[in-house]
Design a protein around this motif. Structure first.
Motif, short mmCIF file in Angstrom:
data_model
loop_
_atom_site.label_atom_id
_atom_site.label_comp_id
_atom_site.label_asym_id
_atom_site.label_seq_id
_atom_site.Cartn_x
_atom_site.Cartn_y
_atom_site.Cartn_z
N GLY A 75 7.51 21.52 28.90
CA GLY A 75 6.22 21.31 28.25
C GLY A 75 6.38 19.61 28.00
N LEU A 76 5.09 19.18 27.68
CA LEU A 76 4.74 17.74 27.52
C LEU A 76 5.56 17.31 26.46
CD1 LEU A 76 0.82 17.62 28.04
CD2 LEU A 76 2.67 17.05 29.65
N ALA A 94 -1.03 22.89 32.33
CA ALA A 94 -0.51 24.24 32.51
C ALA A 94 -0.59 24.38 33.96
CB ALA A 94 -1.14 25.19 31.50
N LYS A 95 -1.55 24.14 34.67
CA LYS A 95 -1.90 24.23 35.82
C LYS A 95 -0.85 23.56 36.77
CE LYS A 95 -5.28 25.00 39.55
NZ LYS A 95 -4.52 24.68 40.56
N ALA A 133 3.01 31.11 28.42
CA ALA A 133 2.70 30.05 27.55
C ALA A 133 2.94 30.29 26.22
CB ALA A 133 1.19 29.48 28.02
N VAL A 134 3.21 29.05 25.56
CA VAL A 134 3.44 29.25 24.00
C VAL A 134 2.23 28.20 23.37
CG1 VAL A 134 4.96 28.79 22.02
CG2 VAL A 134 5.93 30.00 24.21
N VAL A 178 -4.56 29.77 34.97
CA VAL A 178 -3.34 30.08 35.53
C VAL A 178 -2.71 31.31 35.94
CG1 VAL A 178 -1.02 29.00 35.22
CG2 VAL A 178 -2.96 27.94 34.09
N ASN A 179 -3.47 32.47 35.46
CA ASN A 179 -3.14 33.67 35.44
C ASN A 179 -1.76 34.09 35.02
OD1 ASN A 179 -3.82 36.43 36.06
ND2 ASN A 179 -2.44 36.29 38.09
N LYS A 180 -1.32 33.36 33.68
CA LYS A 180 -0.04 33.78 33.28
C LYS A 180 -0.43 33.81 31.64
CE LYS A 180 2.47 33.08 36.61
NZ LYS A 180 3.22 32.02 36.71
N PRO A 181 0.37 34.88 31.14
CA PRO A 181 0.02 35.24 29.61
C PRO A 181 0.48 34.28 28.55
CG PRO A 181 1.91 36.45 30.35
CD PRO A 181 1.29 35.64 31.66
N ILE A 182 -0.14 34.25 27.43
CA ILE A 182 0.26 33.42 26.19
C ILE A 182 1.05 34.55 25.79
CG2 ILE A 182 -0.32 32.32 24.24
CD1 ILE A 182 -3.33 32.18 25.29
#
Length: 446
Positions: A106-107, A232-233, A244-245, A265-269
């Protein structure tokens, strides 16, 4: 949580208030307001447009039953579509491998190190795992110290190598350490980086290649809104993360990240951070979050938080004391402590259906219990165990010792006495039956 978005969606639904049916005109007007609310919440434009188009199509295809209003129907459709937009259902971690390697990315400033500590606590206490933390941030001053402090707080070991400046080697050594010492989850904390920093992005890609993680979690500050989704992308293009969190959801969050990440992004949180404490971490449930965004509460999460503080032996002992009318100020103080552990008070009350909207403009301080605790702490052990012995002279001394006044002490004593009576009645089935028999009869519908 998402207060501004809630308020704007409420205003949008008022367009349909008093309307007898759903028409192309009033739905179009409502969707315009909803789209504006989503864009103000920093939701991705394409996501907002596709979402409102889908809701409009569903709404126009529905017949409004006589028992519900157009506004109620649209709320139901919105709830379903928001749930789908955020992923539909909770997505679990894949912990099937031994050891399972989890890479945290992450950032800068997103809260990766704090999340790593929270995740270790969650896996240890709720999933029965033996986690090992790995301090892979070799750039930020005191990053290793911070992780060691957090590891100590959650009672989880941490692998460090202060002599090395090689994050790839440290991560590999951490995985080797876990295999040798029997840890079945490895959580690799990495340095924050910018998506535009090519050298650092290459470095974390190399860490991924070296450790072959089973989970890659992208940690993002929920308050950054649309910027979070763009980042995120960029990270996903390089790392192909598994989930993702969202951190800092207890702040004045706009909601853009929560509502956009899955569609973009098609990724779950997978997790959300709801505070600074180490147990302020929740599994992300899209259906529950949708209900909260629409101001419908989240009773399931409230019950789950209560159960985390629930102790069966304590509860049985408390029940016994209530039946014998022995509930005292020690028990009362203990109950207050358990409530405080559940989290932010306004957030908790917002989980109760209908309460969130009612208290949106009310300032609820987490220190609201302080005067009560001060009064109880000013009592002697004898007084706490024998509330009925607290006469006016004792009350005056308690008020002085607690920094409050006699009015506040008298008010607490009355409330405590009323609560004891109700608790005793509720613990007595015969008394409850008498109360029910005496209750006014409700008219039966035909």
């Amino acid at each position: 949580m998402f207060q501004n978005l809630q308020d704007k969606l409420d205003r949008a639904f008022k367009v349909l208030k008093g309307q007898g049916n759903i028409t192309e005109i009033n739905v179009a007007e409502t969707m315009k307001e909803i789209r504006k609310a989503l864009l103000d919440a920093d939701v991705n434009y394409k996501t907002a447009k596709a979402f409102t188009d889908e809701v409009k199509q569903k709404a126009l295809g529905q017949n409004v039953l006589t028992s519900i209003s157009p506004g109620q129907l649209l709320t139901k459709i919105m709830n379903d579509e928001l749930t789908a937009l955020m992923g539909g259902s909770a997505t679990d971690l894949d912990l099937s491998k031994n050891p399972t390697v989890i890479l945290i990315a992450g950032l800068n400033g997103a809260g990766k190190t704090t999340f790593s500590g929270k995740l270790a606590k969650y896996l240890k206490e709720k999933r029965g795992r033996k986690p090992l933390l790995v301090a892979g941030d070799v750039y930020r001053p005191a990053a290793i110290d911070q992780l060691e402090v957090l590891a100590q707080q959650v009672d989880v070991p941490v692998y460090t190598n202060r002599e090395s400046k090689d994050p790839i080697g440290i991560a590999q050594a951490g995985v080797t350490e876990a295999k040798q010492k029997g840890y079945n989850v490895v959580i690799v904390d990495t340095a924050g980086r910018l998506a535009i920093d090519e050298a650092l992005m290459n470095e974390i890609s190399a860490v991924k290649d070296a450790t072959q993680p089973h989970e890659i979690l992208f940690v993002v500050d929920a308050m950054t809104g649309q910027d979070a989704v763009n980042t995120a992308k960029a990270f996903n293009d390089r790392l192909d993360f598994t989930g993702a969190v969202l951190t800092k959801l207890d702040g004045d969050t706009r909601g853009g990240a929560a509502l956009s990440i899955k569609s973009v992004v098609n990724k779950p949180i997978k997790f959300i951070g709801t505070g600074e404490k180490m147990d302020a971490l929740d599994v992300f449930h899209p259906d529950r979050m949708a209900s909260r965004i629409l101001g419908m509460g989240d009773v399931v999460s409230l019950v789950e938080r209560a159960q985390q503080q629930f102790d069966e032996k304590e509860a049985a002992e408390l029940q016994r004391k209530i039946r014998k009318n022995k509930f005292d100020f020690n028990d009362f103080k203990n109950q207050i402590q358990q409530i405080k552990k559940m989290g932010n008070m306004k957030d908790l009350m917002g989980m109760i259906p209908g309460v969130g909207k009612a208290i949106k403009d009310v300032d609820i301080d987490d220190d609201a219990f302080k005067p009560i605790e001060a009064i109880i702490n000013s009592m002697t052990p004898y007084e706490r165990e024998n509330p009925d012995a607290i006469d006016q002279k004792r009350r005056a001394r308690i008020a002085k010792g607690s920094g409050t006044d006699l009015v506040e002490v008298n008010k607490l004593m009355k409330q405590f006495g009323d609560m004891r009576k109700v608790m005793k009645q509720m613990s007595n089935p015969a008394a409850m039956a008498r109360m029910m028999r005496g209750a006014p009869k409700m008219p039966m519908g035909r």
